[in-house]
Design an enzyme around this catalytic site. Structure first.
Site, short mmCIF file in Angstrom:
data_model
loop_
_atom_site.label_atom_id
_atom_site.label_comp_id
_atom_site.label_asym_id
_atom_site.label_seq_id
_atom_site.Cartn_x
_atom_site.Cartn_y
_atom_site.Cartn_z
N ARG B 331 18.07 32.12 7.74
CA ARG B 331 18.74 33.13 8.57
C ARG B 331 18.11 34.51 8.46
O ARG B 331 17.96 35.20 9.46
CB ARG B 331 20.21 33.20 8.16
CG ARG B 331 20.93 31.94 8.54
CD ARG B 331 22.34 31.95 8.04
NE ARG B 331 23.03 30.78 8.56
CZ ARG B 331 24.26 30.44 8.24
NH1 ARG B 331 24.95 31.18 7.40
NH2 ARG B 331 24.82 29.37 8.75
N SER B 441 28.09 27.40 2.42
CA SER B 441 29.24 28.21 2.07
C SER B 441 30.49 27.35 1.94
O SER B 441 31.23 27.45 0.96
CB SER B 441 29.42 29.27 3.15
OG SER B 441 30.64 29.90 3.00
#
Lengths: 222, 639, 250
Positions: B331, B441
């Site tokens: 990312r 996550s």
């Protein structure tokens, strides 16, 4: 404190409502089949015979009580459910709800009330015969012959109109009722539901037209 | 003087956790009932902690600010959850997941913690499946996976674009089960405003009942913060508007060190800003980069519509710069590449601040139906917001603040520097280093809550069995409540002319410009200065209508924004202190000639943990050196 | 764009509420509905008024917090859309927008447009879970699940618990909400074991909470922002019926 106020589950109301309704829908088919004999053109002879057969059969006698039971359950539960549902939203919306539902389903209680009033009228006519207001026809010995009553009642254009309007309302009621009964018992399946809905619509139209033909026939043709 | 003890167990990496948990002290079932634990937050990590602890027999109180525990922002995670199951037979393993995370985090995370997270990932998938979470399946009835940024295996389990929702609702159901059993008590619509310490240990919290404004005291033998990240510090972010840092900040003020505050992930694929009153940026899942190709026009000031631009005039810059990973680079890399193109003048849209994400090739190759099956809900969401149909026209995307790798410093037991205060999920700093890989996550949050904290917290509580349940009528609670009351009175008393949101918006802009995707010494120093000014203005000019003893959403916001000034300053300070570029932290001064991040392992292979020294006081920096015994530190290359 | 707003204002549960009329100018068509309200509230606050309270959080249509009854429909005029996903370009410039809270006995008003949906939580507490402990789960792939069934379970599981079904239903029935959870678990092998007990408990709690009875009008399906099908209500009816008929006394 429980807000419920009823001792049976909401879904049980649904089942009873649907079962009683389904029975009434079957009864309507029987009723229509018999009534259509009025159109046989023999002055009510075949009709009277079949009525006589029906009313003397022991099984039908029992079914008559079941029928009354179904009517009463369906009507009483309908009122109970309506009261409960209205209490579930004490303050309504300012803007009239625009959520997409069919008018058939939204006004079941209203159409139900109209049908109920019609039913009272219909029963009143029925009892006129029972009480001997009309002559016994032909060879029949029992006071089961409704033919003269039918002829008499449908001389009045008002009665014809009331009956036909009621049949249309009944059709509205049935249009939703048919598939709703399936839904209530959990019989909603992506494969079959479209067919059930189509059959329901045909059924509702057939009942409305079928019953409506009779007053029209007696008013205009007989 | 605070000493950072990471408590990483000895022994080979692969055996550390197993050996360690076999030797942790236990609490007997009879004693568990006498021990109270407070859990703040009902996201994936909070709800899993509370339900797992409740299941063990502890007496748990769990708090959330929403009206229901089902609404925490874990619900919005889209793409998936990683596990090292190797169901695809593509060479995955616990070690490889560990390695990908360490590398993805640009070698700024603890080896032992990351390995443990990878290890328990498989348990998490099994547990979710057993709870009836409807993950995507293939025709044989087994679980399906897809690939995600920064890795070359397919290990991401998913439920369309709503994996977070399904995982959270699964966890919510397990929490409900414990609430129904009476092991857990849920307090909704509560903001935790302070931590209460007794004899140096975390012993309780002060909450505000958001409906009545009443301040409440809650005591416990241990407190667990599962309060998520502080990404809303940017105002515009992919987070829920209610997400905030106040609970973690209260703990920080009471002595919990805050680690790596400048490590904030900027997610590359969010819907760009469309109007001045924009209140949030909606994420488009990273999974889209599996099939979507990112490009900008080769010419500046391109006026043609995207579909009219022929192939030869398009610059697929990710594929050009990073041929090995192409559109699936991590990312941070993807975000900076987009910013680089836009800053150079190739950006598209009215503002020039967006790039195309194009599905044309994928649709041509796989058919619209397959693409709709994979991303249908995301495409719908995009069309609802922008009015553009992404099946016909490329999406426009731009990076947005998303996830905070930084957070409360915790040791191997997930305990902060305050004894008895734990931090799980995004609110701690532990597993993602300087950059988080997609779909790890959900994995970390549920691993922390279901399979790590329940073991490690017992070790601490085994020493607490002689501490009787205590009253909240003590001077410590009195004092904490008084402080909170004063703070509320202070913000109510300003009665200025500007709304809380207007301050938040300006605060976000300052931080986005100075401490966003690209930072510089000069910019950061200026940022701190501007924050100081804005904070001063806030305390003179903010207007909070209504009163403190009623349902007052403006007051809630004001208290949160007041903390964000301090959080922002700490972020800038950390970014200033770290004279290197690593992961999401990119300092202009430290880059290769090709514009890639340049780490400085000799001086900065450490965790920066800050100790609070008072508002506007320079925080005290503590360093926890990072030791890499199992991986070789090398330049993170995705070329 | 300019709008006339008619908004329900109510200070708290104890006081009586009423509609207030406002005008709001210079609204951008790109604004989401909630951004429009933010903008409106900012104006109210700076002019010395009290902001309109409404519930919201994620603003991307997944948390289920937001829910306003807009011009006669929950979540406004678009189908499969939550209030936060609705944009002002869907409204006619110069028109009047009427904003009301959800109305149901089971959702009492807290303030302005915020209602108390804890009745939903109570229903979930009654049985919206699988009784499985942490640890000890078998490998996820040991229980194969037919893809179609698993996809259907997912279609039921997407419920966000916003309450639009109750708000839309003329009877304010929670049948769609409850049936979605009942069906999700009843379809999956993991939840099947206790399907009968679950449906009995959840329906009993639903009745307790003061929701109306389902009369198959399907407004819920029409206005569900996640497009949950009434086929799941049928499934709940089926599950409940067989539970009542087949379950043992002890």
């Amino acid at each position: 404190m429980s807000k419920k106020g009823f001792s049976i589950a909401s879904l049980s109301h649904k089942y009873i409502m649907a079962a009683a309704g389904a029975f009434l829908m079957l009864f309507l088919v029987m009723h229509l089949a018999t009534n259509l004999l009025l159109l046989a053109g023999d002055g009510g002879g075949t009709f009277a015979e079949s009525v006589d057969f029906l009313l003397t059969s022991r099984l039908i006698k029992i079914m008559e009580y079941v029928l009354f039971g179904a009517f009463i359950l369906h009507i009483l539960l309908g009122v109970v459910i309506e009261i409960h549902n209205r209490r579930s939203r004490p303050v309504g919306y300012h803007v009239k709800p625009k959520s997409g539902t069919s008018a058939f389903s939204k006004f079941m209680f209203h159409s139900g009330i109209i049908i109920f009033i019609f039913l009272l009228l219909h029963l009143y006519h029925f009892f006129l015969v029972k009480l001997g207001f009309f002559p016994v026809y032909g060879d029949a010995t029992e006071v089961h012959d409704f033919f003269p009553m039918v002829v008499y009642v449908f001389q009045s254009p008002w009665m014809v109109a009331i009956y036909i309007v009621s049949f249309i309302v009944l059709g509205f009621h049935l249009k939703h009722a048919f598939q709703s009964a399936f839904q209530s018992f959990g019989l909603n399946h992506d494969k079959y539901m479209p067919a059930i809905k189509t059959v329901g619509t045909i059924y509702a139209i057939a009942i409305t037209i079928g019953f409506s033909v009779i007053p029209l026939y007696f008013y205009f043709i007989y | 003087m605070i000493k950072l003890e990471s408590k990483i167990p000895q022994g080979p990496l692969a055996d550390k956790w197993n050996n360690y948990k076999s030797h942790l002290s236990l609490v007997s079932p009879a004693n568990k009932k006498k021990l109270d634990i407070i859990v703040v937050g009902t996201g994936l990590s909070g709800a899993s902690s509370a339900s797992a602890l409740g299941e063990l027999g502890y007496n748990v109180k769990v708090f959330c600010f929403q009206d229901s525990s089902r609404r925490a922002h874990s619900v919005a995670a889209q793409g998936g959850i990683n596990a090292a199951k190797n169901y695809k037979n593509d060479g995955d393993s616990v070690y490889r997941l560990f390695y990908d995370m360490i590398k993805g985090g640009d070698f700024r995370a603890r080896e032992a913690n990351v390995y443990r997270a990878a290890e328990v990932s498989n348990l998490v998938i099994d547990h979710f499946s057993a709870m009836g979470v409807p993950f995507a399946r293939d025709y044989g009835g087994g679980l399906d996976t897809r690939s995600f940024g920064g890795v070359q295996v397919s290990r991401t389990f998913y439920a369309k674009g709503q994996t977070g929702q399904q995982c959270l609702l699964g966890t919510y159901s397990s929490l409900n089960r414990q609430i129904a059993k009476g092991n857990v008590t849920l307090y909704t619509r509560r903001d935790m405003l302070d931590l209460v310490m007794v004899d140096g240990k975390a012993r309780g919290i002060i909450t505000r009942n958001l409906l009545t404004g009443e301040l409440e005291r809650h005591s416990a033998h241990a407190v667990v913060l599962a309060t998520g990240g502080y990404g809303t510090v940017f105002y515009l972010s992919t987070l829920a508007l209610g997400s905030n840092s106040s609970a973690a900040w209260a703990a920080h003020k009471k002595g919990a060190l805050f680690a790596n505050p400048s490590f904030i992930q900027i997610h590359p694929t969010s819907i760009p800003v469309l109007n001045d009153y924009q209140s949030k940026l909606t994420l488009m899942s990273e999974s889209l980069r599996n099939d979507g190709r990112v490009w900008v026009p080769k010419e500046k000031d391109e006026k043609r519509k995207p579909n009219d631009i022929p192939e030869e005039d398009r610059d697929y810059y990710l594929e050009r710069r990073y041929p090995a990973f192409g559109n699936l680079v991590p990312r941070d890399v993807a975000s900076r590449a987009a910013k680089e193109r836009c800053d150079a003048g190739y950006g598209v849209g009215d503002t020039g601040l967006s790039v195309y994400l194009d599905f044309k090739d994928a649709i041509n190759k796989q058919g619209e139906k397959v693409i709709a099956d994979k991303y249908g809900n995301l495409f719908e969401m995009y069309e609802k917001i922008t009015g553009i149909n992404p099946y016909r026209e490329p999406m426009r995307i731009y990076p947005a603040g998303h996830y905070t790798m930084g957070g409360l410093w915790v040791d191997y037991n997930l305990m902060t520097t305050i004894p008895g205060l734990y931090s799980v999920g995004e609110s701690n700093f532990s597993d993602h280093g300087a950059n988080r890989l997609g779909a790890s996550s959900l994995m970390q949050c549920s691993g922390d809550g279901y399979f790590i904290l329940p073991y490690t917290i017992g070790d601490y509580l085994s020493d607490e069995i002689r501490t009787p349940r205590f009253s909240t009528d003590t001077p410590e609670f009195e004092e904490a409540e008084k402080e909170v009351k004063e703070r509320i009175a202070r913000v109510m008393a300003v009665n200025g002319t500007q709304t809380v949101t207007s301050f938040h918006r300006r605060l976000g802009k300052i931080l986005w410009d100075s401490c966003g995707m690209v930072r510089s010494k000069e910019g950061l120093e200026k940022g701190i200065e501007m924050l100081d000014q804005l904070e001063e203005e806030f305390w003179k000019e903010v207007k909070v209508p209504g009163t403190a003893d009623e349902y007052n959403q403006e007051l809630e916001k004001a208290l949160r924004v007041a903390d964000f000034f301090e959080v922002g300053r700490l972020m800038c300070q950390d970014a200033l202190d770290r004279d290197e570029s690593c992961g999401a932290h990119f300092r202009e001064e430290f880059q290769s000639p090709q514009g890639e991040a340049q780490r400085n392992d000799a001086e900065f292979a450490h965790v920066s943990a800050y100790e609070y020294a008072g508002n506007k006081q320079k925080p005290v920096l503590h360093k926890e050196p990072l030791v890499f015994e199992n991986v070789e530190l090398k330049e993170r290359s995705y070329k | 764009m300019n709008f006339k707003l008619k908004i329900w204002r109510q200070k708290n549960a104890a006081t009586k509420g009423k509609f207030e009329d406002y005008t709001l100018n210079d609204v951008s068509p790109e604004m989401s509905f909630l951004q429009m309200l933010d903008y409106f509230n900012d104006k109210l606050i700076t002019e010395g008024g009290q902001p309109v309270h409404f519930e919201h959080d994620c603003r991307e249509g997944i948390c289920g917090s937001c829910g306003l009854y807009i011009n006669g429909r929950p979540h406004g005029p678009l189908r499969n859309t939550t209030t936060c996903e609705l944009h002002m370009r869907e409204f006619e410039d110069g028109s009047t927008i009427v904003i009301e809270p959800w109305r149901s006995r089971a959702f009492p008003i807290i303030k302005d447009l915020v209602v108390d949906r804890s009745s939903f939580e109570e229903v979930m507490l009654a049985g919206g879970f699988v009784n499985i402990n942490t640890g000890g789960a078998l490998d996820a792939n040991t229980t194969p699940i037919n893809k179609k069934i698993s996809d259907r379970a997912f279609d039921a599981a997407v419920c966000i618990g916003c309450g639009a079904c109750v708000a839309a239903c003329k009877n304010s029935s929670a049948a769609l909400f409850v049936s979605a959870k009942v069906s999700q678990f009843a379809m999956l092998p993991q939840g099947k074991t206790e399907a009968a007990e679950r449906v009995e408990k959840m329906v009993a709690k639903m009745d307790d909470m003061g929701f109306g009875f389902c009369s198959n009008t399907y407004a819920c399906e029409f206005d569900c922002p996640k497009g949950i099908s009434v086929e799941f209500i049928a499934q709940m009816n089926r599950e409940f019926f067989s539970a009542k008929v087949c379950s043992h006394k002890k």
